[in-house]
Scaffold this motif. Structure first.
Motif, mmCIF file in Angstrom:
data_model
loop_
_atom_site.group_PDB
_atom_site.id
_atom_site.type_symbol
_atom_site.label_atom_id
_atom_site.label_comp_id
_atom_site.label_asym_id
_atom_site.label_seq_id
_atom_site.Cartn_x
_atom_site.Cartn_y
_atom_site.Cartn_z
ATOM 1 N N LYS A 224 0.829 -1.206 0.000
ATOM 2 C CA LYS A 224 0.000 0.000 0.000
ATOM 3 C C LYS A 224 0.863 1.256 0.000
ATOM 4 C CE LYS A 224 -4.040 -1.887 2.428
ATOM 5 N NZ LYS A 224 -4.825 -1.830 3.702
ATOM 6 N N ARG A 225 1.912 1.256 0.817
ATOM 7 C CA ARG A 225 2.773 2.433 0.904
ATOM 8 C C ARG A 225 3.520 2.665 -0.410
ATOM 9 N NH1 ARG A 225 5.719 0.551 6.088
ATOM 10 N NH2 ARG A 225 7.473 1.578 5.058
ATOM 11 N N ARG A 227 2.512 1.768 -3.429
ATOM 12 C CA ARG A 227 1.530 2.262 -4.393
ATOM 13 C C ARG A 227 1.222 3.741 -4.166
ATOM 14 N NH1 ARG A 227 -2.578 -2.947 -4.173
ATOM 15 N NH2 ARG A 227 -1.798 -4.032 -6.028
ATOM 16 N N ARG A 228 1.075 4.137 -2.896
ATOM 17 C CA ARG A 228 0.798 5.550 -2.605
ATOM 18 C C ARG A 228 1.939 6.446 -3.078
ATOM 19 N NH1 ARG A 228 -1.447 3.749 2.459
ATOM 20 N NH2 ARG A 228 0.536 4.213 3.478
ATOM 21 N N LYS A 229 3.164 6.004 -2.865
ATOM 22 C CA LYS A 229 4.310 6.815 -3.268
ATOM 23 C C LYS A 229 4.414 6.906 -4.784
ATOM 24 C CE LYS A 229 6.830 5.960 1.012
ATOM 25 N NZ LYS A 229 8.025 5.386 1.680
ATOM 26 N N GLN A 232 1.733 9.353 -6.117
ATOM 27 C CA GLN A 232 1.998 10.776 -5.944
ATOM 28 C C GLN A 232 2.608 11.388 -7.210
ATOM 29 O OE1 GLN A 232 4.518 11.035 -2.499
ATOM 30 N NE2 GLN A 232 2.851 10.664 -1.054
#
Length: 256
Positions: A224-225, A227-229, A232
């Motif tokens: 998840k982290r 993918r979030r990065k 962005q």
């Protein structure tokens, strides 16, 4: 301290008393007895140990010293462990292990979501804590050497996303993504095996190397982290896809 006699028994049975310096570790807990006990155990194993007793002091010590790993309690005065971990994860790419009496799945998931690499519950086994510390540091050392051993190329590009295996860096349009070492290792694993689907268990085994000690929920949080990065910088591209009921795979082919 609760169960101190149990800890002392285990400590005598597992500590080897090595003299070489094996790395620098920060221990953060508001209970002096716990800090002292862990500090002595780690120093007997050859580690350099720094200590802190509240969240603000932990941030100060972490910023003043070069560290290889942090052991962090959650229930701390002057900023709790979740806040400290979130702030340090923006600055440091080293393993962070939560050591806490908070035992719910929600607490564990929150710990992983703010950037922790592991979660050890109190009362804890010193044997297990030492094993986890060594396993994380061993993975860090292996990760630094892995790229040269596994492939000849030093870079791969996917449109504007580029991966530098030697520097352990991922950039988008030249801008550096703030990936932790574990996050980079996961990305590296995917791009080196672009057609392979990995289950959470196999990812944990490859990246952490200690499946019998850990919890595969951390894999989900790390994905998840990542993918979030990525999102962005490139919200329209799904680099890591989900194969429902099986696992994850790298979706994008390299640029020519």
């Amino acid at each position: 301290m609760a169960n101190e006699s149990m800890y002392l028994e285990e400590r005598q049975s597992v500590l080897a008393g090595e003299n070489e310096i094996r790395g620098a570790i920060l221990v953060v807990d508001d209970e002096d007895d716990i800090v002292k006990f862990i500090q002595e155990a780690l120093e007997d194993e050859g580690y350099t140990v720094h200590v802190a007793f509240d969240g603000a002091q932990a941030l100060q010590v972490a910023r003043e010293h070069t560290l290889d790993l942090i052991i962090l309690d959650i229930m701390l005065p002057r900023r709790n462990g979740f806040t400290v971990c979130r702030e340090l994860r923006e600055e440091l790419d080293i393993p962070i292990l939560f050591l806490s009496s908070k035992q719910s799945d929600a607490d564990k998931i929150q710990g992983f979501s703010v950037g922790a690499d592991d979660y050890v519950m109190k009362p804890f086994s010193m044997r297990e804590l030492l094993a986890r510390v060594e396993a994380h540091l061993r993975r860090e050392r292996r990760g630094q050497r892995r790229a040269d051993k596994e492939h000849n190329e030093t870079h791969l590009s996917y449109g504007q996303l580029s991966i530098d295996f030697r520097a352990h860096e991922v950039r988008y349009a030249g801008e550096l993504l703030a990936l932790t070492p574990k996050e980079f290792e996961i990305v590296e694993m995917f791009v080196l095996h672009p057609r392979q689907v990995f289950s959470r268990e196999s990812i944990y085994d490859r990246i952490w190397g200690m499946d019998s000690l850990g919890d595969t929920k951390t894999v989900t949080e790390h994905i998840k982290r990542i993918r979030r990065k990525f999102a962005q910088y490139d919200p329209r591209t799904e680099y890591i896809g989900t194969v429902w009921g099986v696992g994850y795979k790298w979706e994008i082919g390299p640029s020519v």
